[in-house]
Write an enzyme that holds these catalytic residues in place. Structure first.
Site, mmCIF file in Angstrom:
data_model
loop_
_atom_site.group_PDB
_atom_site.id
_atom_site.type_symbol
_atom_site.label_atom_id
_atom_site.label_comp_id
_atom_site.label_asym_id
_atom_site.label_seq_id
_atom_site.Cartn_x
_atom_site.Cartn_y
_atom_site.Cartn_z
ATOM 1 N N ARG A 234 -41.162 -14.222 -43.958
ATOM 2 C CA ARG A 234 -41.661 -12.911 -43.572
ATOM 3 C C ARG A 234 -42.127 -12.964 -42.124
ATOM 4 N NH1 ARG A 234 -39.100 -11.124 -46.983
ATOM 5 N NH2 ARG A 234 -39.677 -9.703 -48.657
ATOM 6 N N GLU A 263 -39.546 -4.518 -38.411
ATOM 7 C CA GLU A 263 -38.091 -4.514 -38.646
ATOM 8 C C GLU A 263 -37.571 -3.090 -38.801
ATOM 9 O OE1 GLU A 263 -37.206 -7.152 -41.930
ATOM 10 O OE2 GLU A 263 -38.143 -8.845 -40.941
ATOM 11 N N HIS A 281 -32.693 -10.196 -40.986
ATOM 12 C CA HIS A 281 -33.234 -10.311 -42.353
ATOM 13 C C HIS A 281 -32.094 -10.363 -43.381
ATOM 14 C CE1 HIS A 281 -36.978 -9.321 -45.002
ATOM 15 N NE2 HIS A 281 -36.107 -10.048 -45.681
HETATM 16 C C1 MLT Z 1 -36.626 -10.740 -50.536
HETATM 17 O O1 MLT Z 1 -37.821 -10.482 -50.436
HETATM 18 O O2 MLT Z 1 -36.097 -10.916 -51.633
HETATM 19 C C2 MLT Z 1 -35.792 -10.855 -49.326
HETATM 20 O O3 MLT Z 1 -36.542 -10.828 -48.187
HETATM 21 C C3 MLT Z 1 -34.678 -9.887 -49.304
HETATM 22 C C4 MLT Z 1 -35.049 -8.455 -49.368
HETATM 23 O O4 MLT Z 1 -36.193 -8.095 -49.376
HETATM 24 O O5 MLT Z 1 -34.137 -7.628 -49.420
#
Ligand code: MLT
Length: 325
Positions: A234, A263, A281
């Site tokens: 994160r 983001e 991401h």
């Molecule tokens: C997650 O938290 O699973 C990943 O960062 C991917 C997302 O959030 O889409």
């Protein structure tokens, strides 16, 4: 009353299966307009999101019919879990469905930094043949510091072991006799020791009040000169301005960031540094992980709508709607 609103780009067999049984509204860009989302959600029993939809108390509180939110992913920083629990709304996530993909991206970042693959690629495509400019380092025999030894941290370390890396971990929630540590032949150390000894530091932390800005100038100044830094967890865990300063001064050798403090981020100086690798991401964005994540979240949402308990609830597995005002 309608059934399911999907406010981000979530597709695949899981969604197809939902569509065969429920009324599903797929609106991939709805997360961009919180007001429109709040307005539309009022009539729905279920919401499915990734990490871009802010699932706030205000949104949940205004959706009188809502009994379940499916989070297609593992991070829960965009969801007000406490409010949902008080309001009797089930939050179902998809733990572990994308962990392998996230670990593979972390390894990809580490290898790319160590061998300067993106920079060499850009240079060569410009017609150059600069072999001396791209003398990298081996991972073999180097130390990888895993900050946050949950499932993704563990899978990253396992893969790094195949390259002959030694593993140090920092995780205040892991007991020193945890079997994962012996499996990794890893030592559980304090954060300072990890930073001092690691050649590569890879972050695998959730965004919480405790981890916000954890990786800051004090941390970067403790790292080995020229060490590499990777964050695929994160963005909030890194003080980006401090990281930029450490990279510009040459204290750090390079950084790979899949996640940012906001983001999408505003384009700034990080984007100009050749020893920085940036991706949008995408740690969980593989065909396999997306298939698993989508199927898991859709199955759980269908279960709750059918009156069954969720398989992967974050708190309560069954809704208690009477708590909603
Ligand atoms: C997650 O938290 O699973 C990943 O960062 C991917 C997302 O959030 O889409």
């Amino acid at each position: 009353m309608s059934d399911i609103l999907i406010s981000e780009n979530i597709r695949g067999a899981g969604v197809d299966a939902l569509q065969s049984r429920f009324d599903v509204s797929l609106q991939p860009d709805l997360w961009k307009s919180p007001r429109a989302l709040a307005q539309q959600l009022k009539g729905y029993r279920a919401l499915i999101v990734r990490n871009q939809t802010p699932v706030t108390a205000e949104l949940l509180g205004g959706a009188a019919e809502l009994i379940v939110v499916g989070r297609a992913g593992v991070g829960l920083d965009n969801v007000d879990i406490k409010f949902a629990e008080e309001a009797g709304i089930v939050i179902a996530s998809t733990p572990d469905q994308n962990s392998i993909s996230a670990a593979e991206l972390a390894i990809g970042m580490i290898l790319s930094l160590a061998r300067m693959i993106p920079a060499a690629d850009r240079d060569t495509k410009q017609g150059n043949w600069n072999r001396q400019k791209f003398v990298g380092v081996e991972l073999y025999g180097k130390t990888l510091g895993i900050v946050g030894a949950g499932r993704i941290g563990y899978l990253t370390a396992r893969r790094a072991m195949a390259f002959g890396m030694k593993i140090l971990t920092y995780d205040p929630y892991l007991s020193p006799d945890n079997v994962l540590l012996s499996d990794l032949q890893a030592k559980l150390v304090g954060l300072d020791e990890l930073l001092r000894r690691a050649d590569v530091v890879s972050c695998h932390l959730p965004a919480t009040r405790e981890t916000a800005g954890l990786m800051n100038s004090a941390c970067f100044s403790k790292m080995k000169p020229g060490a590499l830094f990777v964050n695929t967890s994160r963005g909030a865990v890194v003080a980006e301005a401090d990281l930029l300063a450490a990279l510009k001064s040459g204290a750090l050798g390079g950084a790979g960031l899949d996640v940012r403090s906001s983001e999408p981020p505003a384009v700034g100086e990080l984007e100009t540094l050749p020893n920085v690798i940036l991706t949008p991401h995408i740690a969980a964005f593989t065909r396999e992980a997306q298939e698993r994540v989508t199927r898991a979240v859709c199955e759980d949402v269908a279960r709750v709508l059918d009156g069954k308990p969720a398989i992967n609830p974050v708190a309560s597995a069954m809704p208690r709607k009477q708590a909603v005002k």
